[in-house]
Design an enzyme around this catalytic site. Structure first.
Site, mmCIF file in Angstrom:
data_model
loop_
_atom_site.group_PDB
_atom_site.id
_atom_site.type_symbol
_atom_site.label_atom_id
_atom_site.label_comp_id
_atom_site.label_asym_id
_atom_site.label_seq_id
_atom_site.Cartn_x
_atom_site.Cartn_y
_atom_site.Cartn_z
ATOM 1 N N THR A 1 0.843 -1.192 0.000
ATOM 2 C CA THR A 1 0.000 0.000 0.000
ATOM 3 C C THR A 1 0.880 1.244 0.000
ATOM 4 O O THR A 1 1.865 1.300 0.741
ATOM 5 C CB THR A 1 -0.890 0.014 1.266
ATOM 6 O OG1 THR A 1 -1.461 -1.279 1.423
ATOM 7 C CG2 THR A 1 -1.988 1.055 1.170
ATOM 8 N N LYS B 1 -7.225 4.907 -8.094
ATOM 9 C CA LYS B 1 -6.075 5.166 -7.220
ATOM 10 C C LYS B 1 -6.360 6.389 -6.356
ATOM 11 O O LYS B 1 -6.662 7.468 -6.872
ATOM 12 C CB LYS B 1 -4.804 5.385 -8.049
ATOM 13 C CG LYS B 1 -3.576 5.593 -7.180
ATOM 14 C CD LYS B 1 -2.287 5.434 -7.942
ATOM 15 C CE LYS B 1 -1.068 5.686 -7.079
ATOM 16 N NZ LYS B 1 -0.925 4.709 -5.985
ATOM 17 N N HIS C 1 -2.196 6.684 -13.697
ATOM 18 C CA HIS C 1 -2.832 5.531 -13.052
ATOM 19 C C HIS C 1 -4.331 5.488 -13.336
ATOM 20 O O HIS C 1 -4.925 6.485 -13.747
ATOM 21 C CB HIS C 1 -2.606 5.583 -11.532
ATOM 22 C CG HIS C 1 -1.224 5.178 -11.113
ATOM 23 N ND1 HIS C 1 -0.165 6.061 -11.142
ATOM 24 C CD2 HIS C 1 -0.732 3.988 -10.692
ATOM 25 C CE1 HIS C 1 0.929 5.433 -10.746
ATOM 26 N NE2 HIS C 1 0.618 4.170 -10.469
#
Ligand code: NAD
Length: 279
Positions: free
Chosen positions: A104, A163, A159
């Site tokens: 993470t 996200k 991304h």
């Protein structure tokens, strides 16, 4: 864990995009056993997502990491949750004396220091990687090399729309590594000829010029159709150099995750970055 027996692995955030794939990947490995999966979506006893053919016996599913740690003996926990949750979940894992592999992104330097303290106090091991893809790690290495010659660089990270954090942990780490690279000349453009100086930023405009991190401007793009991509651009008189990596599938992260799960218990210190596990 006794020598030769499979590593007992728990996946936290296992209903998420990375968590589901990690759980299925771990379950398919001969030297690992997926013993538990954790995600708040299962707090009400919901169905565990399809984990693939390798997921037999089925892992126990839990809504909270504390419940999983109380119920199952675990050797390594892999965390792919969300920036707001990961400090709490990883602290709980380390406090139980269980090794943690953290994918993470979004942990601050102060939080990593604190987790390192917890790890020491409870004799656990901790590995954190903002990016588990081989190509992304190599891109960081090449960018460090180029930072020795180019005083100016900018990063564009792209991304998928799910996200949460921006800029990406990979971009922040790339900027930091470029700045800290031995012999780095990044940020010295002020001393360079005027033609090499950066475009002036007028007050009120910084958002359109990206975020300044370690002297490198980072631009974040979020669009459907993307997975995880990064381009580092270096500029000098009459030339540019572009380094680019594209993860076109989350499968690109799995070899790195498995390597970290196998190696984490051998680490003497908290380690940040997959590059430290590659020979
Ligand atoms: P996602 O939103 O699909 O999944 C996150 C999951 O975490 C969700 O299912 C959510 O319910 C669960 N969760 C939230 N709080 C929790 C808690 N307290 N305990 C357990 N589970 C909890 O996100 P994703 O796309 O799978 O990405 C997860 C993280 O991994 C993000 O930070 C992302 O940036 C990062 N990431 C890292 C890499 C890498 O190579 N290191 C690669 C891709 C993504």
């Amino acid at each position: 864990m006794s020598e030769g027996s499979p590593l007992r692995v728990m996946v936290i955030g296992a209903a998420g995009r990375m968590g589901q794939l990690t759980a299925a990947t771990v379950a398919a490995e001969d030297d690992m056993r997926l013993v538990a999966v954790v995600d708040p979506v299962w707090a009400e006893g919901g169905q565990v997502a399809a984990l693939g053919a390798g997921a037999e016996p089925r892992p126990a599913s839990f809504g909270a990491v504390q419940e999983a740690l109380a119920a199952d003996a675990v050797d390594v926990a892999v965390d792919f949750t969300v920036p707001d949750a990961t400090f709490g979940t990883v602290s709980a894992v380390l406090r139980a004396g269980v090794d943690a592999v953290v994918g993470t992104t979004g942990l601050s330097a102060a939080q990593i220091d604190e987790l390192d303290g917890v790890r020491r106090a409870h004799k656990a091991h901790l590995f954190i990687a903002p990016n588990f893809a081989l190509g992304a790690v190599l891109l960081m290495r090449f960018a460090q090399e180029a930072a020795r010659y180019y005083p100016q660089a900018e990063i564009i990270e792209l991304h998928h729309t799910g996200k949460i954090d921006a800029p990406s942990g990979t971009a922040l780490r790339t900027a930091r590594l470029m700045r800290e690279a031995e012999g780095s000349v990044l940020g010295t453009a002020g001393e360079a000829p005027a033609s090499l100086a950066g475009a002036p930023v007028r007050s009120g405009e910084p958002p359109s010029r990206g975020l300044d991190a370690d002297g490198v401007r980072i631009h974040s793009v979020r669009l459907p159709g993307l997975i995880a991509h990064q381009e580092v651009l270096f500029g000098a008189e009459g030339e540019t150099l572009s380094l680019r990596h594209d993860s076109t599938s989350r499968a690109s992260f799995m070899a790195g995750v498995l390597l970290a799960v196998r190696r984490v218990r051998t680490l003497e210190e908290t380690v940040v970055g997959l590059e430290h596990l590659l020979t």
